[in-house]
Design an enzyme around this catalytic site. Sequence first.
Site, mmCIF file in Angstrom:
data_model
loop_
_atom_site.group_PDB
_atom_site.id
_atom_site.type_symbol
_atom_site.label_atom_id
_atom_site.label_comp_id
_atom_site.label_asym_id
_atom_site.label_seq_id
_atom_site.Cartn_x
_atom_site.Cartn_y
_atom_site.Cartn_z
ATOM 1 N N GLU A 175 0.863 -1.176 0.000
ATOM 2 C CA GLU A 175 0.000 0.000 0.000
ATOM 3 C C GLU A 175 0.904 1.232 0.000
ATOM 4 O O GLU A 175 1.781 1.342 0.860
ATOM 5 C CB GLU A 175 -0.890 0.000 1.235
ATOM 6 C CG GLU A 175 -1.824 -1.182 1.342
ATOM 7 C CD GLU A 175 -2.566 -1.188 2.667
ATOM 8 O OE1 GLU A 175 -3.504 -0.377 2.821
ATOM 9 O OE2 GLU A 175 -2.194 -1.984 3.543
ATOM 10 N N ARG B 258 4.847 -13.847 9.478
ATOM 11 C CA ARG B 258 5.497 -12.566 9.250
ATOM 12 C C ARG B 258 6.757 -12.459 10.120
ATOM 13 O O ARG B 258 6.967 -13.264 11.034
ATOM 14 C CB ARG B 258 4.546 -11.417 9.552
ATOM 15 C CG ARG B 258 4.118 -11.336 11.007
ATOM 16 C CD ARG B 258 3.099 -10.236 11.236
ATOM 17 N NE ARG B 258 3.661 -8.928 10.928
ATOM 18 C CZ ARG B 258 2.937 -7.809 10.887
ATOM 19 N NH1 ARG B 258 1.627 -7.854 11.076
ATOM 20 N NH2 ARG B 258 3.508 -6.658 10.629
ATOM 21 N N LYS C 280 2.668 0.308 10.474
ATOM 22 C CA LYS C 280 2.887 1.589 9.792
ATOM 23 C C LYS C 280 2.164 2.725 10.502
ATOM 24 O O LYS C 280 2.659 3.852 10.544
ATOM 25 C CB LYS C 280 2.443 1.489 8.332
ATOM 26 C CG LYS C 280 3.493 0.912 7.420
ATOM 27 C CD LYS C 280 3.209 1.178 5.961
ATOM 28 C CE LYS C 280 2.069 0.366 5.429
ATOM 29 N NZ LYS C 280 1.918 0.520 3.958
#
Length: 550
Positions: free
Chosen positions: A28, A254, A264
């Site tokens: 993104e 992850r 983020k």
Amino acid sequence: MNFVEQEVENDMAAGRTPEGVITRFPPEPNGYLHIGHAKAIWVDFGIAEKFGGRCNLRFDDTNPAKESQEFVDSIKDDIRWLGYDWQGHEYYASDYFEALYGFAVQLIEKGLAYVCDLSAEETRSYRGTPHEPGKNSPNRDRSTTENLALFKSMRDGEFPDGACTLRAKIDMAHANLNMRDPVLYRIARAHHHRTGDAWCIYPMYDFAHGQSDAIEGVTHSLCSLEFENHRPLYEWFLEHIDGIGSPRQIEFARLNLTYTITSKRKLQELVEKGYVTGWDDPRMPTIRGLRKRGYTPDAIRNMCAAAGLTKFNALHDMHLLENALREDLNKRADRRMAVLDPLKVVITNLAEDEAIECEAVNNPEAEGEGTSRTLHLTREIWIEQEDFREDAPSKFFRLKANGDVRLRYGYVIHCDEIIKDDAGNVVELRCTYDPESGGGKTPEGKKKVKGIIHWVSARDAVDAEVRLYDHLFKEPQPGTGGRTIEEDLNPDSIQVVQGAKLEPALSAAAAGTQVQFERLGYFVRTDDEDIVFNRAVSLRDSWAKFEQKG
């Protein structure tokens, strides 16, 4: 093979990849990439490379209020820096806005989507809980004709933001909350960095992602475990939309590191509240920050390989990343000497204008014989304050009153006299050197001493600013145990040293040059104008027994 590679190989053997293996990295563009993204990049591009395929770079630009071209450019630059190339296969979810709209219309026509007037809060309350089924929206049974008309009105801008959404009609009692009539489109009047004001409705990630994969011919959609519960929805869309492919979603754990956050949103808060100087602050776990700190692409990729691919989440120690950098720079970084807390030493049996050449190896770990440089032992030199003790314990192997120590690549010196200021602080040492005690790459000499210290000629030294970085957070798992991330910030995460004394060659080092300051760690020069070095990582070991603090 790891389990992802095994699955891909099985699919190839079964003939499910006639056009070859195609993966994608779908960031993104609403922030800078961080260390967690580095693992995803390593997986997506690495799997494609291993099986002779390709990896698409596709920006998931479906939330224009938080996206910008700045982030797009930074993401591409960081991927290239990590050593990967998408070979011209650069795409955007916004490339498919018209196609995605058509897919939504198709679902409406099949009776599988409807326009819902519930507010965001009402939608959440109707959703239910993991233990209780949800409730049907009062708009769930609208006719196909009405839904088509309302959806077109949404696109035409006839409703205000938040007035309604388009939702899939699946099952409000489904055990998986993601399958309880998820939202496909919402109204959001925000200027898009690529499409401008052409659209006032935007697809949700879950709807755009799988269909974008299918449009591009992606064979394997590799993502982190947080999307495992989204896979049934991913597959539901592909099953019920005609004329698109069927990529396969595979999840892996992850990357989680101690003393680090990879949200983020939280990283942006640190920037906006001024806790760090920006996304590229060397204390940040962003790729930009790691680059500025002095990390290398090889170190990051090697760390990802060491962490490996698993199906369960784990918290890796930050040492995994730090050790990867040490191992990489140990082979490539030249050694130099720097004194951060200088104490003057006057070698009284050297004349004012005398300079003795000492041969110093540039990197003992380099392949072959390596190269060397010449240092000059002059009458005045700098050593570290901590390398001298007037009242030293028995196991202190550095310089002490009436004691001996070897200068790295140089000679043995003997402390004859201690000079103090009016406050009783040691400001200067008067020493003599032993001319028979060495002066080369392997200075054996006739005199054996246990201690070796680094030094810099006062005549030749250049002044520099050195920034010593530590973990941004003082707790291994920031923001847990009822604490906020602000409470867990490390107040000593940076120490700025002014007036450090460096070997003269370092004044000509270009920005980005990585060196090992002997005994102190690995450092990188930050720019070409000022002589400033950032410490990337400290040394885990030392080259002399004197490191015992005693």
